[in-house]
Design a protein around this motif. Structure first.
Motif, PDB file in Angstrom:
ATOM      1  N   THR A  34       0.831  -1.212   0.000  1.00  0.00           N
ATOM      2  CA  THR A  34       0.000   0.000   0.000  1.00  0.00           C
ATOM      3  C   THR A  34       0.860   1.254   0.000  1.00  0.00           C
ATOM      4  OG1 THR A  34      -0.196  -0.137   2.428  1.00  0.00           O
ATOM      5  CG2 THR A  34      -1.955  -1.131   1.127  1.00  0.00           C
ATOM      6  N   ALA A  40       2.415   1.579  -3.657  1.00  0.00           N
ATOM      7  CA  ALA A  40       1.339   1.899  -4.600  1.00  0.00           C
ATOM      8  C   ALA A  40       0.833   3.329  -4.403  1.00  0.00           C
ATOM      9  CB  ALA A  40       0.183   0.912  -4.431  1.00  0.00           C
ATOM     10  N   LEU A  68       0.797  -3.059  -8.775  1.00  0.00           N
ATOM     11  CA  LEU A  68      -0.475  -2.372  -8.528  1.00  0.00           C
ATOM     12  C   LEU A  68      -0.412  -0.917  -8.975  1.00  0.00           C
ATOM     13  CD1 LEU A  68      -1.644  -3.715  -5.036  1.00  0.00           C
ATOM     14  CD2 LEU A  68      -2.693  -4.109  -7.260  1.00  0.00           C
ATOM     15  N   SER A  69       0.759  -0.307  -8.775  1.00  0.00           N
ATOM     16  CA  SER A  69       0.919   1.079  -9.202  1.00  0.00           C
ATOM     17  C   SER A  69       0.816   1.197 -10.717  1.00  0.00           C
ATOM     18  CB  SER A  69       2.275   1.610  -8.724  1.00  0.00           C
ATOM     19  OG  SER A  69       2.487   2.927  -9.171  1.00  0.00           O
ATOM     20  N   ARG A  92      -6.975  -0.700  -8.335  1.00  0.00           N
ATOM     21  CA  ARG A  92      -7.571  -0.041  -7.171  1.00  0.00           C
ATOM     22  C   ARG A  92      -8.366  -0.987  -6.274  1.00  0.00           C
ATOM     23  NH1 ARG A  92      -6.016   4.165  -4.304  1.00  0.00           N
ATOM     24  NH2 ARG A  92      -7.067   3.403  -2.461  1.00  0.00           N
ATOM     25  N   LEU A 127      -5.989  -2.881  -4.125  1.00  0.00           N
ATOM     26  CA  LEU A 127      -5.365  -1.978  -3.159  1.00  0.00           C
ATOM     27  C   LEU A 127      -6.312  -1.658  -2.009  1.00  0.00           C
ATOM     28  CD1 LEU A 127      -2.776  -0.413  -2.615  1.00  0.00           C
ATOM     29  CD2 LEU A 127      -3.727   1.511  -3.909  1.00  0.00           C
ATOM     30  N   GLU A 140      -5.602  -2.396   1.925  1.00  0.00           N
ATOM     31  CA  GLU A 140      -5.668  -1.346   2.940  1.00  0.00           C
ATOM     32  C   GLU A 140      -6.598  -1.752   4.079  1.00  0.00           C
ATOM     33  OE1 GLU A 140      -6.744   2.077   0.671  1.00  0.00           O
ATOM     34  OE2 GLU A 140      -4.662   2.626   0.236  1.00  0.00           O
TER      35      GLU A 140
END
Length: 435
Positions: A57, A60, A162-163, A170, A173, A177
């Motif tokens: 997280t 990203a 993920l980035s 999203r 992610l 989170e």
């Protein structure tokens, strides 16, 4: 009543009680070892998911991915410098206080019983093996052993993936989170058992080895603690002053974590809590998630001090004079062995065995002089390494502009965050805004 509920107060009481029980009822205290082991096992269970969620997280969420290479280069360079300084401090301390001089030990008379487990682990340590160990056998396999480096490796890859996915990544992610909040909540529950774990671990240590066992090698133990204190107060203290914050306030901020480490002789149980509290200091999640777990493997400054000090102590005890060339060779090997032992049980002792196995100038049997007091010395190693990693994380965060100084100072001073200003309300006397 508030003091009694404080985790800090409870751990202090547990530590004192553990020493008393271990000293007065040694035989019964040895049976309390499972309490400490169970607590460490409970916390290690959470390390892999906490590190993974925090790093993924964090990466990203970093807007400037180009700064990541600079961040890692700066981090590893700082760790290298601190390790070299640690090795030199240990060397200076042992030559200054000379704890082994006058012991006149004949290496052939030393019993090597109990050393086999450490020498076997040391034989497996090499630079190539260490870096190969970073790559897990499978993606899921990185989580099975709970070791930091393999999890760190796949977390960095996952964060970049993920980035790169952008909006498509999203949903994943968001799940991570939420999972991060869940694992930190679980960890908060488990930390309530910290006093029980510290009590059991310390009672076992004192009961098994006895306070009286410190007498014969008290000078060596004292030399190590003085060297570690010098490193923390002078080296780390100077680093803190250069970056505009107080070492003393930072150590006070992490006082509960230091007490847990004191009781368990391990820094692993406090890793998730350190990640959380460093973010509360105003350090960005991505930087904390990368620097701190990396430091757990590459910045073992307490172990580095111990390595140079203990090796020369054995040489002094056995009346072996080391040349400048032999000493420099020994330090170079220790620079690598202090990293390669990361994640190995009894890492300091294993790294020392690994060094002595390679250089041959100091008898391996000399380890027998240290095995009885290693547990007491491991506390100094762990406390010093934890302090160094905490300082390094804040320093790197500040140098990268990834730490809010106001939040840092407010948290270190123990002052509450200012309440948000109330939103302006329209009243009859205040005309509405018109374009």
């Amino acid at each position: 009543m508030r003091l009694i509920k404080s985790l800090y107060f409870q751990i202090i009481c547990a530590v004192i009680l553990g020493v008393l029980v271990g000293h007065l009822w040694a035989q019964q205290a040895v049976a309390l070892k499972p309490l400490g082991d169970a607590f460490i096992k409970l916390i290690k269970m959470m390390i892999a998911p906490v590190v993974f969620c925090t790093i993924v997280t964090g990466i990203a969420g970093m807007t400037d991915k180009r700064s990541l290479g600079r961040l890692m280069s700066k981090t590893l360079l700082l760790f290298l410098v601190l390790t070299v300084i640690s090795l030199v401090i240990g060397l200076v301390a042992v030559y200054l206080f000379k704890p082994g001089v006058g012991m006149n030990i004949d290496p052939s008379t030393l019993s090597t019983e109990g050393l086999s487990q450490y020498t076997a682990s040391a034989a497996k340590l090499s630079v190539v093996d260490f870096f190969m160990h970073i790559i897990p056998d499978t993606f899921i396999g990185a989580f099975s052993k709970g070791e930091v480096l393999p999890v760190l490796f796949i977390a960095v890859l996952s964060g970049f993936a993920l980035s790169a996915l952008g909006d498509k990544g999203r949903p994943v992610l968001d799940v991570l989170e939420s999972a991060s909040q869940m694992v930190f909540k679980i960890f908060g529950y488990l930390m309530r058992f910290a006093p029980v774990g510290a009590f059991g671990a310390l009672a076992f240590t004192v009961g098994q080895y006895g306070i009286t066992s410190l007498g014969s090698l008290a000078k060596l133990i004292m030399t190590l603690y003085i060297a570690c204190a010098f490193f923390v107060l002078v080296v780390l203290g100077s680093l803190c002053r250069l970056h505009g914050f107080s070492l003393w306030k930072l150590l006070r901020y992490f006082r509960e974590e230091f007490l847990v480490v004191l009781g368990t002789s391990s820094t692993e149980p406090v890793l998730p809590r350190m990640l959380e509290k460093l973010q509360a200091l105003g350090c960005k999640k991505g930087v904390v998630g990368l620097v701190l777990p990396t430091g757990y493997s590459f910045n073992l400054d307490g172990t580095a001090i111990y390595l140079s000090l203990a090796a020369v102590f054995i040489a002094q005890a056995c009346n072996i004079d080391l040349t400048v060339g032999q000493t420099l060779t020994m330090l170079a090997i220790m620079l690598l062995s202090s990293k390669g032992a990361a994640g190995v049980t009894g890492s300091g002792f294993v790294a020392l065995a690994s060094t002595l196995t390679v250089i041959h100038d100091i008898p391996l049997a000399g380890l027998a002089l240290l095995i009885g007091i290693d547990r007491f010395m491991s506390e100094a190693r762990a406390l010093t390494s934890l302090a160094s990693n905490a300082v390094a994380t804040v320093v790197i965060s500040l140098s990268e502009g990834a730490c809010d100084r106001q939040t840092l100072q407010r948290a270190l001073n123990g002052t509450p965050a200012p309440a948000p200003e109330p939103a302006a309300q329209w009243t009859q006397d205040t005309p509405p805004h018109r374009n």
